[in-house]
Scaffold this active site. Structure first.
Site, PDB file in Angstrom:
ATOM      1  N   CYS A  31      16.114  -1.632  45.263  1.00  0.00           N
ATOM      2  CA  CYS A  31      15.827  -2.744  43.932  1.00  0.00           C
ATOM      3  C   CYS A  31      17.352  -3.635  44.237  1.00  0.00           C
ATOM      4  O   CYS A  31      17.464  -4.678  43.510  1.00  0.00           O
ATOM      5  CB  CYS A  31      15.724  -2.134  42.919  1.00  0.00           C
TER       6      CYS A  31
ATOM      7  N   ASN B 146       8.110  -4.045  37.288  1.00  0.00           N
ATOM      8  CA  ASN B 146       9.143  -3.753  38.141  1.00  0.00           C
ATOM      9  C   ASN B 146       9.054  -4.412  39.716  1.00  0.00           C
ATOM     10  O   ASN B 146       7.937  -3.621  40.376  1.00  0.00           O
ATOM     11  CB  ASN B 146       9.492  -2.101  38.222  1.00  0.00           C
TER      12      ASN B 146
ATOM     13  N   HIS C 269      18.337  -6.157  36.909  1.00  0.00           N
ATOM     14  CA  HIS C 269      17.056  -5.692  37.728  1.00  0.00           C
ATOM     15  C   HIS C 269      16.073  -5.355  36.269  1.00  0.00           C
ATOM     16  O   HIS C 269      16.215  -4.520  35.548  1.00  0.00           O
ATOM     17  CB  HIS C 269      17.439  -4.482  38.372  1.00  0.00           C
TER      18      HIS C 269
HETATM   19  O1  UT7 Z   1      13.755   0.094  40.195  1.00  0.00           O
HETATM   20  C1  UT7 Z   1      13.976   1.469  40.396  1.00  0.00           C
HETATM   21  C2  UT7 Z   1      14.536   2.053  39.510  1.00  0.00           C
HETATM   22  N1  UT7 Z   1      13.539   2.698  38.681  1.00  0.00           N
HETATM   23  C3  UT7 Z   1      13.849   2.768  37.383  1.00  0.00           C
HETATM   24  O2  UT7 Z   1      14.801   2.137  36.946  1.00  0.00           O
HETATM   25  C4  UT7 Z   1      13.168   3.664  36.627  1.00  0.00           C
HETATM   26  C5  UT7 Z   1      13.888   4.538  35.610  1.00  0.00           C
HETATM   27  N2  UT7 Z   1      13.114   5.348  34.903  1.00  0.00           N
HETATM   28  C6  UT7 Z   1      12.399   4.990  33.726  1.00  0.00           C
HETATM   29  O3  UT7 Z   1      12.225   3.925  33.393  1.00  0.00           O
HETATM   30  C7  UT7 Z   1      12.059   6.422  32.836  1.00  0.00           C
HETATM   31  O4  UT7 Z   1      12.345   7.512  33.237  1.00  0.00           O
HETATM   32  C8  UT7 Z   1      10.233   6.303  32.849  1.00  0.00           C
HETATM   33  C9  UT7 Z   1       9.700   5.106  32.443  1.00  0.00           C
HETATM   34  C10 UT7 Z   1       9.928   6.440  34.379  1.00  0.00           C
HETATM   35  C11 UT7 Z   1       9.598   7.715  32.276  1.00  0.00           C
HETATM   36  O5  UT7 Z   1      10.396   7.442  30.926  1.00  0.00           O
HETATM   37  P1  UT7 Z   1      11.000   8.826  30.357  1.00  0.00           P
HETATM   38  O6  UT7 Z   1      11.159   8.518  28.934  1.00  0.00           O
HETATM   39  O7  UT7 Z   1      12.042   9.258  31.132  1.00  0.00           O
HETATM   40  O8  UT7 Z   1       9.880   9.840  30.331  1.00  0.00           O
HETATM   41  P2  UT7 Z   1       9.514  11.323  31.093  1.00  0.00           P
HETATM   42  O9  UT7 Z   1       9.731  11.343  32.306  1.00  0.00           O
HETATM   43  O10 UT7 Z   1      10.668  12.399  30.278  1.00  0.00           O
HETATM   44  O11 UT7 Z   1       8.313  11.738  30.511  1.00  0.00           O
HETATM   45  C12 UT7 Z   1       8.035  12.086  29.357  1.00  0.00           C
HETATM   46  C13 UT7 Z   1       6.377  12.507  29.290  1.00  0.00           C
HETATM   47  C14 UT7 Z   1       6.194  13.459  30.355  1.00  0.00           C
HETATM   48  O12 UT7 Z   1       5.329  14.484  29.863  1.00  0.00           O
HETATM   49  P3  UT7 Z   1       5.662  15.885  29.591  1.00  0.00           P
HETATM   50  O13 UT7 Z   1       6.211  16.470  30.668  1.00  0.00           O
HETATM   51  O14 UT7 Z   1       6.941  15.603  28.308  1.00  0.00           O
HETATM   52  O15 UT7 Z   1       4.396  16.344  28.988  1.00  0.00           O
HETATM   53  C15 UT7 Z   1       5.192  12.428  31.510  1.00  0.00           C
HETATM   54  O16 UT7 Z   1       4.390  13.293  32.071  1.00  0.00           O
HETATM   55  O17 UT7 Z   1       5.535  11.503  29.485  1.00  0.00           O
HETATM   56  C16 UT7 Z   1       4.727  11.637  30.550  1.00  0.00           C
HETATM   57  N3  UT7 Z   1       4.258  10.478  31.239  1.00  0.00           N
HETATM   58  C17 UT7 Z   1       3.048   9.491  30.754  1.00  0.00           C
HETATM   59  N4  UT7 Z   1       2.384   9.699  29.628  1.00  0.00           N
HETATM   60  C18 UT7 Z   1       1.667   8.549  29.430  1.00  0.00           C
HETATM   61  C19 UT7 Z   1       4.696   9.963  32.256  1.00  0.00           C
HETATM   62  N5  UT7 Z   1       4.244   8.774  32.588  1.00  0.00           N
HETATM   63  C20 UT7 Z   1       3.066   8.413  31.746  1.00  0.00           C
HETATM   64  C21 UT7 Z   1       2.296   7.563  31.609  1.00  0.00           C
HETATM   65  N6  UT7 Z   1       1.421   7.570  30.359  1.00  0.00           N
HETATM   66  N7  UT7 Z   1       2.199   6.646  32.311  1.00  0.00           N
END
Ligand code: UT7
Length: 313
Positions: free
Chosen positions: A114, A266, A236
């Protein structure tokens, strides 16, 4: 040493739109979750036969249609992509060269995920500053839809396809004041493509906020600018919560951080160019605005670029 500025910009996103509601039909997810956790509402997806070089060509055609630079004046192409037309070689830059119809100029790809746009600009900047080249086409093109596991809700909902193109030149227009790039290879495993995107989201999130803040503070210090003197930040576009987190850490009004992630998702290294083109097109910038672009992504890699906007691109 020659001054280097941004002469022209163009961008392109494919026509096929995918909304969060479309994902509700195929994955255990909801529009509400995606909007709340990321800010994303929709993204554009390329056709099967539409390659990274095709997206790039459309962005370049958009740039050239502004008549700020003629294609014959371009003397190098540097292209950033994580989804090259061919896995090994030839470079997508060479394919783009042929599609544009340019001969006898050097063309090559770079990989910095990115952060690819800022890395590519930093190279163009060095070539032009030294006097070796005059007008360099820098392109970021990403067909993320090709490297997504569509069954993985952790990543499928986050990305979109698109391309952006800039011409950097020895010009007094929109002069670049500072570029800073950096990497943290120790953490290369938190975001990989093998063969699909796999990401430890939380780790990338933390890095993005910490590193974005560090680099912006560093660039301000080294250019004798206060954060308050920067008129607009164009980050970004990965997640509005990351953008808000950086604004909060820097103690800068979050409204000064431009975001269009809700419309495109993204688009990896294309995102900053697409956002800058939009800001320029919609006349959201006053002349003599100080603009800070910044990126973070796989590698891990990061970059900040500061320039003064004094002419439409
Ligand atoms: O461009 C390259 C760089 N990439 C980024 O900058 C992305 C950076 N990271 C992020 O933006 C965030 O970490 C995410 C959007 C990817 C995830 O958000 P989060 O608040 O960190 O959520 P999490 O990973 O802690 O997930 C929370 C919960 C999980 O369930 P459990 O384990 O708590 O039961 C996930 O399985 O949300 C669940 N989850 C979803 N639920 C519904 C993950 N994706 C989804 C989804 N829909 N699409």
């Amino acid at each position: 040493m020659f001054d280097v500025g941004v002469l022209a910009i163009g961008s392109y996103v494919p026509t096929k739109k995918l909304t969060n509601f479309d994902f509700e039909k195929t994955l255990e997810t909801s529009n509400e979750w995606i909007v709340e956790r990321t800010g994303i509402r929709e993204r554009y997806i390329a056709e099967k036969n539409e390659k990274a070089s095709d997206l790039a060509l459309k962005a370049v055609q958009n740039l050239l249609s502004k008549n700020l630079v003629q294609k014959e004046e371009i003397d190098m192409i540097i292209l950033s992509t994580a989804t090259p037309d061919y896995k090994g070689y030839p470079s997508t830059a060479c394919i783009l060269q042929a599609k544009i119809g340019l001969k006898n100029i050097p063309c090559f790809d770079i990989t910095a995920a990115c952060s690819g746009l800022i890395y590519a600009i930093s190279m163009a900047n060095a070539y032009i500053k030294s006097g070796l080249y005059k007008n360099i086409l820098v392109v970021s093109t990403e067909k993320n839809s090709e490297i997504l596991d569509w069954q993985d809700r952790n990543t499928a909902v986050l990305f979109g396809d698109g391309a952006s193109a800039l011409v950097l030149s020895n010009t007094s227009k929109n002069i670049i004041k500072k570029i800073e790039i950096s990497s943290d290879g120790e953490n290369h495993k938190v975001l990989v493509v093998d063969p699909f995107i796999k990401m430890e989201g939380k780790e990338v999130f933390k890095y993005a906020v910490k590193e974005g803040t560090r680099l912006i503070e560093k660039v301000c210090l080294e250019t004798n600018l206060t954060k308050e003197e920067i008129d607009i930040f164009i980050p970004h576009q990965a997640n509005t919560r990351i953008i808000d987190g950086i604004a909060k850490k820097l103690k800068v009004d979050k409204n000064l951080f431009y975001s269009n992630v809700e419309k495109y998702g993204n688009t990896s290294s294309a995102s900053i160019g697409i956002a800058l083109d939009e800001v320029n097109r919609e006349q959201k910038l006053d002349l003599s605005s100080k603009v800070a672009l910044f990126s973070f992504g796989a590698g891990l890699s990061s970059g900040v670029l500061l320039f003064e906007y004094n002419e439409k691109i």
